[in-house]
Design a protein around this motif. Structure first.
Motif, PDB file in Angstrom:
ATOM      1  N   ARG A 176       0.839  -1.214   0.000  1.00  0.00           N
ATOM      2  CA  ARG A 176       0.000   0.000   0.000  1.00  0.00           C
ATOM      3  C   ARG A 176       0.866   1.252   0.000  1.00  0.00           C
ATOM      4  N   GLY A 177       1.885   1.288   0.876  1.00  0.00           N
ATOM      5  CA  GLY A 177       2.744   2.466   0.930  1.00  0.00           C
ATOM      6  C   GLY A 177       3.469   2.716  -0.383  1.00  0.00           C
ATOM      7  N   SER A 178       3.982   1.653  -0.998  1.00  0.00           N
ATOM      8  CA  SER A 178       4.682   1.801  -2.275  1.00  0.00           C
ATOM      9  C   SER A 178       3.730   2.244  -3.380  1.00  0.00           C
ATOM     10  N   THR A 179       2.500   1.717  -3.366  1.00  0.00           N
ATOM     11  CA  THR A 179       1.511   2.084  -4.385  1.00  0.00           C
ATOM     12  C   THR A 179       1.075   3.528  -4.239  1.00  0.00           C
ATOM     13  N   LEU A 180       0.883   3.997  -3.002  1.00  0.00           N
ATOM     14  CA  LEU A 180       0.511   5.397  -2.772  1.00  0.00           C
ATOM     15  C   LEU A 180       1.571   6.346  -3.325  1.00  0.00           C
ATOM     16  N   GLU A 181       2.824   5.956  -3.202  1.00  0.00           N
ATOM     17  CA  GLU A 181       3.909   6.792  -3.718  1.00  0.00           C
ATOM     18  C   GLU A 181       3.974   6.750  -5.241  1.00  0.00           C
ATOM     19  N   LEU A 182       3.769   5.570  -5.810  1.00  0.00           N
ATOM     20  CA  LEU A 182       3.921   5.417  -7.255  1.00  0.00           C
ATOM     21  C   LEU A 182       2.757   6.027  -8.039  1.00  0.00           C
ATOM     22  N   LYS A 183       1.562   5.966  -7.481  1.00  0.00           N
ATOM     23  CA  LYS A 183       0.401   6.401  -8.271  1.00  0.00           C
ATOM     24  C   LYS A 183       0.396   7.910  -8.511  1.00  0.00           C
ATOM     25  N   GLU A 184       1.252   8.660  -7.837  1.00  0.00           N
ATOM     26  CA  GLU A 184       1.370  10.096  -8.073  1.00  0.00           C
ATOM     27  C   GLU A 184       2.436  10.422  -9.107  1.00  0.00           C
ATOM     28  N   LYS A 185       3.126   9.407  -9.598  1.00  0.00           N
ATOM     29  CA  LYS A 185       4.175   9.637 -10.586  1.00  0.00           C
ATOM     30  C   LYS A 185       3.560   9.988 -11.946  1.00  0.00           C
ATOM     31  N   GLU A 186       4.368  10.664 -12.765  1.00  0.00           N
ATOM     32  CA  GLU A 186       3.884  11.140 -14.058  1.00  0.00           C
ATOM     33  C   GLU A 186       3.526   9.990 -14.999  1.00  0.00           C
ATOM     34  N   PHE A 187       4.311   8.886 -14.968  1.00  0.00           N
ATOM     35  CA  PHE A 187       4.043   7.801 -15.923  1.00  0.00           C
ATOM     36  C   PHE A 187       2.728   7.090 -15.601  1.00  0.00           C
ATOM     37  N   ILE A 188       2.326   7.097 -14.331  1.00  0.00           N
ATOM     38  CA  ILE A 188       1.023   6.520 -13.991  1.00  0.00           C
ATOM     39  C   ILE A 188      -0.107   7.425 -14.487  1.00  0.00           C
ATOM     40  N   LYS A 189       0.043   8.724 -14.286  1.00  0.00           N
ATOM     41  CA  LYS A 189      -0.976   9.672 -14.768  1.00  0.00           C
ATOM     42  C   LYS A 189      -1.070   9.643 -16.286  1.00  0.00           C
ATOM     43  N   ALA A 190       0.086   9.452 -16.943  1.00  0.00           N
ATOM     44  CA  ALA A 190       0.067   9.359 -18.405  1.00  0.00           C
ATOM     45  C   ALA A 190      -0.678   8.109 -18.863  1.00  0.00           C
ATOM     46  N   ALA A 191      -0.463   6.990 -18.163  1.00  0.00           N
ATOM     47  CA  ALA A 191      -1.175   5.756 -18.516  1.00  0.00           C
ATOM     48  C   ALA A 191      -2.672   5.908 -18.317  1.00  0.00           C
ATOM     49  N   ILE A 192      -3.068   6.597 -17.256  1.00  0.00           N
ATOM     50  CA  ILE A 192      -4.497   6.824 -17.008  1.00  0.00           C
ATOM     51  C   ILE A 192      -5.097   7.699 -18.101  1.00  0.00           C
ATOM     52  N   SER A 193      -4.365   8.733 -18.497  1.00  0.00           N
ATOM     53  CA  SER A 193      -4.868   9.642 -19.534  1.00  0.00           C
ATOM     54  C   SER A 193      -5.001   8.950 -20.888  1.00  0.00           C
ATOM     55  N   ASN A 197      -6.804   0.718 -18.024  1.00  0.00           N
ATOM     56  CA  ASN A 197      -7.666   0.400 -16.887  1.00  0.00           C
ATOM     57  C   ASN A 197      -6.843   0.107 -15.647  1.00  0.00           C
ATOM     58  N   SER A 198      -7.531  -0.037 -14.518  1.00  0.00           N
ATOM     59  CA  SER A 198      -6.853  -0.203 -13.228  1.00  0.00           C
ATOM     60  C   SER A 198      -6.018  -1.480 -13.185  1.00  0.00           C
ATOM     61  N   THR A 199      -6.570  -2.569 -13.739  1.00  0.00           N
ATOM     62  CA  THR A 199      -5.847  -3.842 -13.724  1.00  0.00           C
ATOM     63  C   THR A 199      -4.542  -3.744 -14.482  1.00  0.00           C
ATOM     64  N   ARG A 200      -4.586  -3.103 -15.644  1.00  0.00           N
ATOM     65  CA  ARG A 200      -3.371  -2.965 -16.455  1.00  0.00           C
ATOM     66  C   ARG A 200      -2.334  -2.096 -15.736  1.00  0.00           C
ATOM     67  N   ILE A 201      -2.790  -1.037 -15.112  1.00  0.00           N
ATOM     68  CA  ILE A 201      -1.862  -0.141 -14.408  1.00  0.00           C
ATOM     69  C   ILE A 201      -1.213  -0.870 -13.232  1.00  0.00           C
ATOM     70  N   LEU A 202      -2.023  -1.617 -12.481  1.00  0.00           N
ATOM     71  CA  LEU A 202      -1.493  -2.322 -11.314  1.00  0.00           C
ATOM     72  C   LEU A 202      -0.476  -3.396 -11.716  1.00  0.00           C
ATOM     73  N   LEU A 203      -0.793  -4.154 -12.761  1.00  0.00           N
ATOM     74  CA  LEU A 203       0.059  -5.277 -13.144  1.00  0.00           C
ATOM     75  C   LEU A 203       1.252  -4.861 -13.996  1.00  0.00           C
ATOM     76  N   THR A 204       1.074  -3.854 -14.840  1.00  0.00           N
ATOM     77  CA  THR A 204       2.114  -3.476 -15.793  1.00  0.00           C
ATOM     78  C   THR A 204       3.022  -2.373 -15.281  1.00  0.00           C
ATOM     79  N   HIS A 205       2.458  -1.437 -14.544  1.00  0.00           N
ATOM     80  CA  HIS A 205       3.230  -0.259 -14.150  1.00  0.00           C
ATOM     81  C   HIS A 205       3.621  -0.242 -12.673  1.00  0.00           C
TER      82      HIS A 205
END
Length: 298
Positions: A176-193, A197-205
């Motif tokens: 949870r702590g690592s995910t909270l830190e990573l989900k604010e990164k630019e590459f995660i926001k770019a993937a969302i934009s 989907n959530s499954t792809r982001i969690l498993l791939t990124h």
């Protein structure tokens, strides 16, 4: 006129560069970590080949040869029932490692999945999941095992499941702590934009970027699993005789600690070596993957 710069560039030889893992290079520099790794590899091979390496049947009793000291026939002597101590230690290593790897695999897989989902989704789901994890974490692992095993039958499957549940919260909190830190990164926001989907982001990124902490906590949890299994077996609540485990071997020999101490000391030494090696390996992995330590090395 001089030739275009592009031609000069094209004429240069392109030499492939081999990328080395900075984590592995840092780990190899840790002498204690490498020694622990090789010792654990050797122990795992011995446990895997235990049925072929045992000089005697670990379950065969011989009252005539009970409590015999080390000899050419029985390298570490015999126990109160005349069973070969060395053969039982080899079989006990197999049991301990099976329980350890199974419990760690289950707790790490489920715990990290729960933690990643809680950290990524946030909100009420995060609160509910983490409150449940904290409730489980508030119960000491050994006490949790005792409470459950008193109520149900004691066998390897039950033991693995109980220990897995007890270790799950620590894995979930780290994920949870690592995910909270990573989900604010630019590459995660770019993937969302881009519509991922959530499954792809969690498993791939996210998952590939938290493999390091996963390996560290899994390695350190191996020590906890082996020690708890031995403690429960010593108390008579773990894997039941005649199946040899290091815990029940120590229990069998504890009554004779003054007359034949080796019966209890030898499995205790095996337990100590494996526990110390997993701790050293976990510390070395943590030093290798910790970003703060990486910055200091640079």
């Amino acid at each position: 006129m001089s030739e275009p710069v592009l031609n000069d560039i094209n004429q240069e030889k392109v030499v492939p560069v081999k990328r080395k893992s900075s984590e592995w290079e840092a780990f190899k520099k840790n002498t204690l970590g490498m020694i622990a790794l090789w010792i654990l590899i050797f122990i795992c091979l011995v446990a895997l080949l235990a049925p072929f390496l045992m000089p005697h049947d670990p379950l065969a009793q011989n009252v005539v040869n009970r409590m015999v000291g080390p000899s050419a026939d029985h390298w570490l002597g015999t126990d109160p029932n005349g069973r070969d101590v060395f053969s039982r230690i080899l079989m006990g290593s197999q049991i301990s490692l099976i329980v350890g790897f199974s419990a760690v695999a289950i707790s790490s897989t489920v715990g990290f999945a729960i933690g990643m989902i809680a950290g990524y989704k946030g909100g009420k789901l995060d609160d509910i999941i983490m409150r449940i994890m904290e409730a489980i974490m508030s119960i000491p692992l050994l006490l949790l095992g005792l409470m459950v095993l008193v109520a149900v039958s004691s066998n390897m499957l039950t033991l693995v499941l109980i220990i897995s549940i007890g270790l799950m919260p620590s894995c979930a909190r780290i994920a949870r702590g690592s995910t909270l830190e990573l989900k604010e990164k630019e590459f995660i926001k770019a993937a969302i934009s881009m519509g991922a989907n959530s499954t792809r982001i969690l498993l791939t990124h996210i998952l590939p970027n938290i493999i390091g902490p996963l390996l560290v906590v899994s390695t350190l949890n191996m020590t906890a699993v082996i020690m708890v299994e031995a403690a429960l077996s010593f108390l008579g609540m773990g894997i039941q005789p005649p199946t040899p485990t290091w815990g029940n071997m120590i229990q069998d020999g504890f009554r004779y600690i003054t007359t034949q101490p080796g019966v209890a000391i030898y499995p205790g030494i095996a337990l100590m070596i494996v526990s110390v090696c997993f701790n050293l390996l976990g510390d070395a992995l943590r030093d290798a993957v910790d970003p703060h330590i990486k910055q200091k090395r640079k």
